[in-house]
Design an enzyme around this catalytic site. Structure first.
Site, PDB file in Angstrom:
ATOM      1  N   THR A   6     -12.540 -27.639 -31.201  1.00  0.00           N
ATOM      2  CA  THR A   6     -11.512 -26.474 -31.072  1.00  0.00           C
ATOM      3  C   THR A   6     -12.492 -25.971 -29.490  1.00  0.00           C
ATOM      4  O   THR A   6     -11.993 -24.962 -29.661  1.00  0.00           O
ATOM      5  CB  THR A   6     -11.786 -26.393 -32.387  1.00  0.00           C
ATOM      6  N   SER A  42     -13.806 -34.528 -32.610  1.00  0.00           N
ATOM      7  CA  SER A  42     -15.381 -34.881 -33.229  1.00  0.00           C
ATOM      8  C   SER A  42     -15.063 -36.428 -34.065  1.00  0.00           C
ATOM      9  O   SER A  42     -15.676 -37.428 -34.723  1.00  0.00           O
ATOM     10  CB  SER A  42     -16.040 -34.157 -33.425  1.00  0.00           C
ATOM     11  N   ASP A  54     -16.709 -31.440 -37.028  1.00  0.00           N
ATOM     12  CA  ASP A  54     -16.837 -31.612 -37.695  1.00  0.00           C
ATOM     13  C   ASP A  54     -17.611 -32.982 -38.163  1.00  0.00           C
ATOM     14  O   ASP A  54     -18.244 -33.518 -38.843  1.00  0.00           O
ATOM     15  CB  ASP A  54     -15.476 -32.691 -37.833  1.00  0.00           C
ATOM     16  N   THR A  58     -29.960 -37.918 -52.038  1.00  0.00           N
ATOM     17  CA  THR A  58     -29.353 -37.926 -52.533  1.00  0.00           C
ATOM     18  C   THR A  58     -27.974 -36.755 -52.284  1.00  0.00           C
ATOM     19  O   THR A  58     -27.893 -36.703 -50.961  1.00  0.00           O
ATOM     20  CB  THR A  58     -30.083 -36.440 -52.908  1.00  0.00           C
ATOM     21  N   CYS A  63     -27.455 -34.050 -53.273  1.00  0.00           N
ATOM     22  CA  CYS A  63     -27.657 -32.440 -53.229  1.00  0.00           C
ATOM     23  C   CYS A  63     -27.665 -32.468 -51.653  1.00  0.00           C
ATOM     24  O   CYS A  63     -28.087 -32.991 -51.255  1.00  0.00           O
ATOM     25  CB  CYS A  63     -28.939 -32.241 -54.091  1.00  0.00           C
TER      26      CYS A  63
HETATM   27  N1  ASP Z   1     -12.019 -31.020 -35.829  1.00  0.00           N
HETATM   28  C1  ASP Z   1     -12.347 -30.507 -34.538  1.00  0.00           C
HETATM   29  C2  ASP Z   1     -13.283 -31.414 -34.216  1.00  0.00           C
HETATM   30  O1  ASP Z   1     -14.432 -31.655 -34.988  1.00  0.00           O
HETATM   31  C3  ASP Z   1     -12.834 -29.449 -35.822  1.00  0.00           C
HETATM   32  C4  ASP Z   1     -13.874 -28.642 -34.471  1.00  0.00           C
HETATM   33  O2  ASP Z   1     -13.547 -28.647 -33.605  1.00  0.00           O
HETATM   34  O3  ASP Z   1     -14.538 -28.020 -35.160  1.00  0.00           O
HETATM   35  O4  ASP Z   1     -13.303 -31.916 -33.448  1.00  0.00           O
END
Ligand code: ASP
Length: 341
Positions: free
Chosen positions: A14, A59, A91, A276, A278
């Site tokens: 993004t 990503s 991501d 985990t 968590c």
């Molecule tokens: N879907 C996008 C990516 O990971 C989201 C981002 O750029 O933050 O490439």
């Protein structure tokens, strides 16, 4: 005095998007014109060079092959620059930052991953702040030594150790957390480095490891998990290592069929790494009966490692072709500050 020099590596995501003034749709940003879009960069008085990968990706399409390309670009340019900024989708950023941390042995310069939730070309974008601050962090030195000579993630106002970070929010600008390790720096009016938590620059020569074994998997436990599901997951052809995401402090069902399946897979050579579910806290095998059994059959404790880091570490160790006993030993050793043992 020589100006600090930074290489920005653009992988996609993004952050590198802007609205095409003609069509109104999002298109990749032309970093060749960055000074036109962000004249503020001139105030930094650095040498900032850009390299854009040919195949810019969301990503979610990240692969170990791309990690290798990225590490090779850093290797090729390592002597020439004081630091590196990697523009990457958020991501899978934590996976990539973890992978790079294992690949870049003896790292002595900052490699700062950053991205954004809103494209750089949008009015309220978090991308510009993230970008400018990441460049500043990558260039910062104290007494001639880099302030953050690690693979890290900068997002919103926090610098995190890359192999300790997790994306936990898909909407907020503050998208990453590091539940088991303090921030490396907090950014407000000033950049406040938390020096006691930042790795010292390595003295050895940079060694770049470029092999990953993809024969790994993640098995997340849940109440009601079936015998068939576990059997099939563990029996995946060619599988060498599995990250088992357990409950709380490393606990799992005590059913006989479950433990028998795990024990059988381990006997056949599978490495099972206990991590985990968590976001904070550590696996403590033996604290409850529900984890004591795992210990007995040879499941390996991942202590407080993140799933992202565990996966990258497993791929890296298997890729390097270490013996099974060395892999087990390294999985329980902090190699790049990824876990507290
Ligand atoms: N879907 C996008 C990516 O990971 C989201 C981002 O750029 O933050 O490439």
């Amino acid at each position: 005095m020589r100006k600090p020099s930074i290489l920005v590596l653009y992988t996609g995501g993004t952050i590198g998007m802007m609205k095409d003034p003609k069509t109104g749709s999002l298109v990749p940003f032309d970093f060749g014109n960055i000074y036109e879009h962000m004249p503020v960069l001139r105030n930094l008085d650095y040498v900032i060079d850009f390299y854009s990968f040919e195949n810019l990706i969301d990503s979610s399409n990240m692969t170990p092959e791309f990690w290798i390309e990225l590490a090779e670009k850093i290797e090729e340019n390592y002597e020439k620059y004081d630091g590196f900024v990697v523009l990457h989708g958020s991501d899978t950023m934590a996976y990539s930052a973890s992978a790079l941390s294992f690949m870049l042995e003896n790292l002595a310069k900052p490699v700062v991953f950053t991205g954004s939730q809103l494209p750089m070309g949008m009015v309220r974008s978090d991308g510009r702040e993230n970008f400018v601050t990441s460049i500043e962090i990558a260039a910062s030195k104290i007494n001639g030594m880099p302030c953050a000579p690690e693979v890290c993630i900068f997002f919103e106002n926090q610098l995190l150790r890359g192999n300790r970070a997790t994306k936990f929010n898909a909407e907020n600008f503050n998208a990453f957390s590091s539940g088991n390790y303090p921030t490396l720096a907090d950014v407000g009016i000033k950049i406040k480095y938390n020096r006691e938590f930042i790795a010292k620059p390595n003295e050895g020569k940079l060694i770049v490891h470029k092999k990953f074994d993809r024969n790994v998997g993640i098995l997340k436990l849940f109440p009601g998990i079936t015998h068939d599901f576990v059997k099939h997951a563990l029996g995946t052809p060619g599988l060498k290592g599995i990250i088992m995401e357990t409950f709380g402090s490393g606990n799992a069902p005590t059913s006989e069929w479950f433990l028998d399946e795990l024990a059988d897979a381990i006997r056949k050579g599978l490495i099972i790494y206990n991590v985990t579910q968590c976001k904070s806290g550590s696996v403590e095998m033996g604290r409850y009966e529900t984890s004591l059994n795992l210990d007995k059959i040879g499941v390996i404790s991942g202590y407080d490692i993140t799933t992202e880091s565990a996966l990258a570490k497993m791929m890296y160790l298997l890729g390097e072709g270490f013996s099974r006993s060395d892999i087990k030993k390294y999985l329980q050793t902090s190699l790049r500050g990824e876990m507290t043992v």
